[in-house]
Design a protein around this motif. Structure first.
Motif, PDB file in Angstrom:
ATOM      1  N   ALA A  71       9.115 -11.983   4.059  1.00 15.87           N
ATOM      2  CA  ALA A  71       8.929 -11.480   2.697  1.00 15.87           C
ATOM      3  C   ALA A  71       8.420 -10.047   2.725  1.00 15.87           C
ATOM      4  O   ALA A  71       7.546  -9.689   3.528  1.00 15.87           O
ATOM      5  CB  ALA A  71       7.955 -12.373   1.938  1.00 15.87           C
ATOM      6  N   ASP A  72       8.974  -9.241   1.864  1.00 16.33           N
ATOM      7  CA  ASP A  72       8.555  -7.846   1.741  1.00 16.33           C
ATOM      8  C   ASP A  72       7.294  -7.784   0.894  1.00 16.33           C
ATOM      9  O   ASP A  72       7.322  -8.063  -0.305  1.00 16.33           O
ATOM     10  CB  ASP A  72       9.675  -7.037   1.078  1.00 16.33           C
ATOM     11  CG  ASP A  72       9.268  -5.592   0.854  1.00 16.33           C
ATOM     12  OD1 ASP A  72       8.274  -5.162   1.469  1.00 16.33           O
ATOM     13  OD2 ASP A  72       9.954  -4.913   0.066  1.00 16.33           O
ATOM     14  N   ARG A  73       6.204  -7.440   1.523  1.00 20.24           N
ATOM     15  CA  ARG A  73       4.930  -7.382   0.803  1.00 20.24           C
ATOM     16  C   ARG A  73       4.632  -5.974   0.319  1.00 20.24           C
ATOM     17  O   ARG A  73       3.666  -5.743  -0.376  1.00 20.24           O
ATOM     18  CB  ARG A  73       3.783  -7.850   1.710  1.00 20.24           C
ATOM     19  CG  ARG A  73       4.019  -9.191   2.376  1.00 20.24           C
ATOM     20  CD  ARG A  73       2.947  -9.491   3.385  1.00 20.24           C
ATOM     21  NE  ARG A  73       1.682  -9.834   2.750  1.00 20.24           N
ATOM     22  CZ  ARG A  73       0.535  -9.949   3.412  1.00 20.24           C
ATOM     23  NH1 ARG A  73       0.496  -9.715   4.701  1.00 20.24           N
ATOM     24  NH2 ARG A  73      -0.574 -10.266   2.774  1.00 20.24           N
ATOM     25  N   GLY A  74       5.459  -5.029   0.733  1.00 24.52           N
ATOM     26  CA  GLY A  74       5.138  -3.641   0.414  1.00 24.52           C
ATOM     27  C   GLY A  74       4.010  -3.158   1.302  1.00 24.52           C
ATOM     28  O   GLY A  74       3.248  -3.956   1.838  1.00 24.52           O
ATOM     29  N   GLU A  75       3.948  -1.887   1.500  1.00 19.83           N
ATOM     30  CA  GLU A  75       2.862  -1.301   2.298  1.00 19.83           C
ATOM     31  C   GLU A  75       2.185  -0.209   1.492  1.00 19.83           C
ATOM     32  O   GLU A  75       2.851   0.716   1.025  1.00 19.83           O
ATOM     33  CB  GLU A  75       3.398  -0.732   3.610  1.00 19.83           C
ATOM     34  CG  GLU A  75       3.698  -1.791   4.664  1.00 19.83           C
ATOM     35  CD  GLU A  75       2.486  -2.640   4.998  1.00 19.83           C
ATOM     36  OE1 GLU A  75       1.364  -2.094   5.049  1.00 19.83           O
ATOM     37  OE2 GLU A  75       2.656  -3.864   5.188  1.00 19.83           O
ATOM     38  N   PRO A  76       0.886  -0.315   1.309  1.00 22.77           N
ATOM     39  CA  PRO A  76       0.200   0.733   0.557  1.00 22.77           C
ATOM     40  C   PRO A  76       0.291   2.062   1.294  1.00 22.77           C
ATOM     41  O   PRO A  76       0.311   2.100   2.529  1.00 22.77           O
ATOM     42  CB  PRO A  76      -1.250   0.226   0.481  1.00 22.77           C
ATOM     43  CG  PRO A  76      -1.377  -0.742   1.606  1.00 22.77           C
ATOM     44  CD  PRO A  76      -0.019  -1.351   1.804  1.00 22.77           C
TER      45      PRO A  76
END
Lengths: 258, 198
Positions: free
Chosen positions: A54-59
């Protein structure tokens, strides 16, 4: 436990939401039922897949700093009712107010005149507008200090020593002063520079109607965020401090930096 | 806020910043919007920190603030969350016999195949989930919250959380199995039959 019941509990089983008794029953069933064990693996794989893919995004690298900056700014402002107490600038102005109040008391003793009592603050825009359009003329200060040198001397003494504020008097430079008015009130505007930033201190001889009947301090800025005002009014004195070219953020950052 | 509260805020809330970002991202699916949400969440959390009950789950508390800000943003933009019915994607859970048959006959049980077979498809299928189902699943699988914590964060009954997670996994499993089938992957049962034929 039946296959139907076990299948209904599989998500709870996978998510560790079952109590010990239920876990024991489900485990026992799965150990002895090939079909349900296969179903359990199937559902477990979905969970694993979500966790793995799953793509959680990266801050971004700067996010934490931006959050910290906003919190720092928020902390610097503090509760509205207490903000002025956290600012060395404003506390310095408060010292001036006390000094000037003493002057008034002294004047009362000498002149026998009783000053009226009023508490004041100013609507943000009103204050900024009035201060910004104050009538300025040649240097002829009369009140509350007899001379510019008097005002400068008091300021330097209080800022540098008596108050023990982190504002260093040698960093506060007086560039000049001029009489000014605020509505019907007369006063003096002291042009200062602190760490190279323009800074003004107003001392008016009375509280204009515009500020009468308000609380004692406020913390203001114009909509363009380039004008910071703090003011005090008590008895017949009115002071304000204006950072003329600082954004609020810059102003607070300077305070925090010290 | 008193300095001791500020210290407590730093101790309790700041370690969860990345998790709040991941949650915000799962809500918004836009990195910029997610970062805005994180900043707004922490600002509001700071202002409300005196209402936070020490000893409770701060991460769930932050998620709740973030979720509410996200919903407020929808309202402000007059945009509504995608609230499609998931009933259509649930594989006949109301019929236990069919559900059992589905599990027994169509399950993909090989972990290695599963993990190797799928890539971005997982994210594609996740985006097909209605927001509230996807968020519940992500809070469970990625953020490691228990059902009660998810219920607290989303302000829904725990039974709703359980249902959303169950339906979301069922939906994903079905989509993944369809995709695997398109790729030529066969279930164990089918492979065994094929082997028998050989």
């Amino acid at each position: 436990m039946s296959c139907e019941k076990v299948l209904a509990l599989l998500n709870d089983w996978l998510d560790d939401e079952l109590d010990a008794s239920q876990r024991g029953q489900v485990r026992g069933h799965l150990d002895n039922c090939v079909s349900c064990a296969q179903s359990e693996r199937s559902l477990r794989n979905v969970k694993l897949l979500v966790q793995a893919k799953a793509d959680r995004g990266e801050p971004s690298d700067g996010l934490r700093n931006r959050v910290v900056d906003r919190l720092t700014h928020e902390r610097a402002q503090g509760p509205t009712s207490l903000r002025w107490t956290r600012s060395p600038w404003l506390r310095a102005a408060a010292v001036l107010l006390v000094l000037a109040s003493g002057f008034v008391i002294y004047s009362v003793v000498i002149s026998g005149k009783l000053p009226s009592i009023a508490h004041a603050t100013v609507a943000e825009e009103s204050l900024a507008r009035h201060i910004g359009t104050g009538v300025e003329g040649p240097v002829e200060p009369r009140w509350p200090f007899e001379t510019i040198e008097d005002a400068q001397r008091v300021l330097e003494r209080e800022l540098g020593t008596a108050t023990k504020l982190p504002i260093r008097s040698e960093q506060l430079k007086f560039k000049g002063a001029s009489p000014t008015t605020y509505g019907s009130a007369r006063g003096v505007r002291l042009f200062c520079e602190y760490k190279g930033r323009p800074f003004s201190i107003f001392a008016l001889e009375s509280i204009p109607d515009e500020v009468r009947q308000r609380s004692q301090c406020c913390f203001c800025r114009r909509k363009d965020d380039r004008y910071l005002v703090a003011c005090w009014a008590a008895r017949d004195l009115y002071f304000s401090m204006v950072g003329t070219d600082l954004t609020e953020g810059e102003f607070m950052a300077q305070l925090m930096a010290r | 806020m008193a300095s001791k509260d500020e210290t407590a805020f730093d101790r309790e809330a700041m370690p969860h910043l990345d998790a709040v970002y991941h949650f915000a991202y799962s809500l918004s699916r836009e990195s910029g919007r997610a970062e805005d949400l994180v900043q707004d969440t922490y600002l509001q959390a700071y202002r409300k920190f005196t209402t936070f009950e020490q000893g409770t789950n701060c991460k769930a508390w932050l998620f709740r603030i973030c979720k509410n800000l996200f919903i407020d943003g929808f309202r402000a933009n007059r945009r509504r969350p995608r609230l499609q019915s998931i009933g259509a994607v649930e594989p006949a859970q109301s019929d236990p016999d069919r559900a059992i048959a589905h599990f027994h006959q169509r399950g993909i049980e090989s972990e290695e195949i599963f993990l190797d077979l799928f890539g971005d498809e997982v994210n594609h299928f996740l985006t097909e989930l209605p927001d509230e189902f996807r968020v519940a699943l992500i809070l469970c699988d990625l953020e490691g919250l228990c059902y009660q914590e998810i219920a607290d964060a989303l302000e829904v009954p725990i039974g709703t959380v359980r249902s959303r997670i169950s339906r979301a996994r069922s939906f994903l499993r079905e989509r993944l199995e369809e995709y695997a089938s398109e790729l030529g992957y066969r279930t164990t049962e089918a492979s065994e039959i094929e082997m028998d034929d050989e």
